[in-house]
Write an enzyme that holds these catalytic residues in place. Structure first.
Site, mmCIF file in Angstrom:
data_model
loop_
_atom_site.group_PDB
_atom_site.id
_atom_site.type_symbol
_atom_site.label_atom_id
_atom_site.label_comp_id
_atom_site.label_asym_id
_atom_site.label_seq_id
_atom_site.Cartn_x
_atom_site.Cartn_y
_atom_site.Cartn_z
ATOM 1 N N ASP A 28 -2.228 4.751 -3.269
ATOM 2 C CA ASP A 28 -3.207 5.615 -2.594
ATOM 3 C C ASP A 28 -3.095 6.993 -3.233
ATOM 4 O OD1 ASP A 28 -4.686 7.101 -0.825
ATOM 5 O OD2 ASP A 28 -3.228 6.974 0.818
ATOM 6 N N TRP B 98 0.874 -1.174 0.000
ATOM 7 C CA TRP B 98 0.000 0.000 0.000
ATOM 8 C C TRP B 98 0.910 1.222 0.000
ATOM 9 C CZ3 TRP B 98 -4.354 2.344 -0.836
ATOM 10 C CH2 TRP B 98 -4.864 3.366 -0.029
ATOM 11 N N ARG C 241 -13.053 4.492 -3.355
ATOM 12 C CA ARG C 241 -13.097 4.512 -1.883
ATOM 13 C C ARG C 241 -14.151 5.506 -1.422
ATOM 14 N NH1 ARG C 241 -7.736 5.959 1.749
ATOM 15 N NH2 ARG C 241 -8.749 7.212 3.364
ATOM 16 N N ASP D 139 -1.291 14.527 6.762
ATOM 17 C CA ASP D 139 -1.817 13.937 5.531
ATOM 18 C C ASP D 139 -3.046 14.738 5.083
ATOM 19 O OD1 ASP D 139 -2.446 12.202 3.465
ATOM 20 O OD2 ASP D 139 -3.337 10.688 4.779
ATOM 21 N N SER E 28 1.018 4.304 0.756
ATOM 22 C CA SER E 28 0.128 5.110 1.597
ATOM 23 C C SER E 28 0.497 6.592 1.586
ATOM 24 C CB SER E 28 0.233 4.558 3.022
ATOM 25 O OG SER E 28 -0.158 5.512 3.982
HETATM 26 C C1 SPV Z 1 -3.407 6.065 4.062
HETATM 27 O O1 SPV Z 1 -2.743 5.162 4.584
HETATM 28 O O2 SPV Z 1 -2.887 7.061 3.538
HETATM 29 C C2 SPV Z 1 -4.872 5.954 4.036
HETATM 30 C C3 SPV Z 1 -5.538 5.201 5.078
HETATM 31 O O3 SPV Z 1 -5.476 6.553 3.168
HETATM 32 S S1 SPV Z 1 -6.026 6.318 6.295
HETATM 33 O O4 SPV Z 1 -4.866 7.071 6.738
HETATM 34 O O5 SPV Z 1 -6.633 5.548 7.366
HETATM 35 O O6 SPV Z 1 -7.008 7.216 5.718
HETATM 36 MG MG MG Z 2 -4.333 8.023 2.253
#
Ligand code: SPV
Ligand code: MG
Length: 290
Positions: free
Chosen positions: A81, A40, A155, A54, A42
């Site tokens: 992602d 992933w 998503r 983020d 991420s």
């Molecule tokens: C990420 O890992 O960047 C995701 C999952 O999108 S979350 O942080 O839970 O949104």
């Molecule tokens: Mg993310």
């Protein structure tokens, strides 16, 4: 050797693809060695690695560069992602071209508006785009991919935004109709019941993807029992593991006034040489240094 896209498809067809978060070629390599089915890429992990929240601050170029470096270092399929897709359907078309070319096997696009706020933070602003607009973004991604084996994952953040299960199901169905290969339903409930109820109400026309960070009680046996989930993403466990280990080792060195105490508890320098493929340097030297 199977292509990455075919490997991901095989893992899905086997029942449940287990995808581990990574933020670097090194963490991706460790996930590969641990036996996961995919990586992933991420946004949360890469943001955290750069010391940033983020919230759509890292650029597509930064994320792509990291993904490309991971793809060069190991063989697992990479699920990218791509947050909101960096804008509207025009941005999605551009992004899908670049991510497929960079070596991703799937993109996950979320139905939040740009710029987004990370999903699991308490009290975060969670604005969603209209369902019709997001259908257009999914259709754009599907129309753009070159290999039909490159997966487009829609998503929905309807549960994260507190819009309830009916809206989450309505959106998930709309996104499946727009051509999404899989539907990721995200939840920040501290228990699994919310996503379990969603999975039971889902008609199964597409496989589901879960990210059980907030409800870790939902293990793989319980996920498999739901029947409709094809992929589980362990969303931030590389960066959290790294932070746990660094905090503990740094604190001990500071408290003990030296490195002797921690030496037997951390990997050897030789192990890092192995992960760096230092052996290949020796081979090249032997063959070509004259
Ligand atoms: C990420 O890992 O960047 C995701 C999952 O999108 S979350 O942080 O839970 O949104
Ligand atoms: Mg993310």
């Amino acid at each position: 050797m199977q292509t990455r896209n075919a490997r991901l498809r095989a893992a899905l067809d086997a029942g449940l693809a287990r995808i581990m978060a990574a933020h670097s070629p090194l963490s991706a390599t460790l996930a590969e060695e641990a036996g996961f089915d995919g990586i992933w890429a991420s946004g949360f992990e890469l943001s955290a690695l750069l010391g940033l929240p983020d919230v759509s601050l890292i650029t597509m170029t930064q994320h792509l560069e990291m993904l490309r470096a991971m793809a060069q270092r190991m063989n697992l399929p990479i699920v990218a992602d791509i947050d909101t897709g960096f804008g509207n359907a025009v941005n999605v078309v551009h992004a899908v071209r670049l991510y497929e070319e960079a070596g991703a096997s799937a993109v996950v696009i979320e139905d939040k508006s740009f710029p987004k706020v990370t999903s699991l933070v308490a009290g975060g602003r969670q604005d969603l785009v209209r369902s019709e607009e997001f259908q257009g973004k999914i259709a754009a991604a599907v129309a753009t991919r070159r290999d039909p084996g490159f997966l487009v994952v829609a998503r929905t953040e309807a549960l994260i935004a507190g819009l309830g299960q009916d809206e989450a199901l309505r959106r998930a169905h709309a996104y499946a109709e727009a051509g999404a290969d899989l539907v990721l339903v995200h939840s920040k409930s501290r228990t699994p019941e919310e996503v379990e109820a969603f999975a039971r109400a889902w008609d199964g026309r597409r496989g589901l993807v879960l990210v059980p960070t907030a409800y870790p009680q939902l293990d793989e046996a319980r996920i498999r029992a739901l029947g409709t989930v094809r992929m589980v993403i362990y969303g931030n466990h590389a960066i959290r593991a790294a932070v746990t280990a660094m905090k503990s080792v740094f604190a001990r060195i500071a408290a003990e006034g030296g490195i002797a105490g921690v030496d037997r508890d951390i990997v050897t320098v030789e192990e890092i040489f192995r992960l760096q493929r230092m052996d290949t340097v020796k081979d090249i030297e032997r063959s070509f240094l004259r």
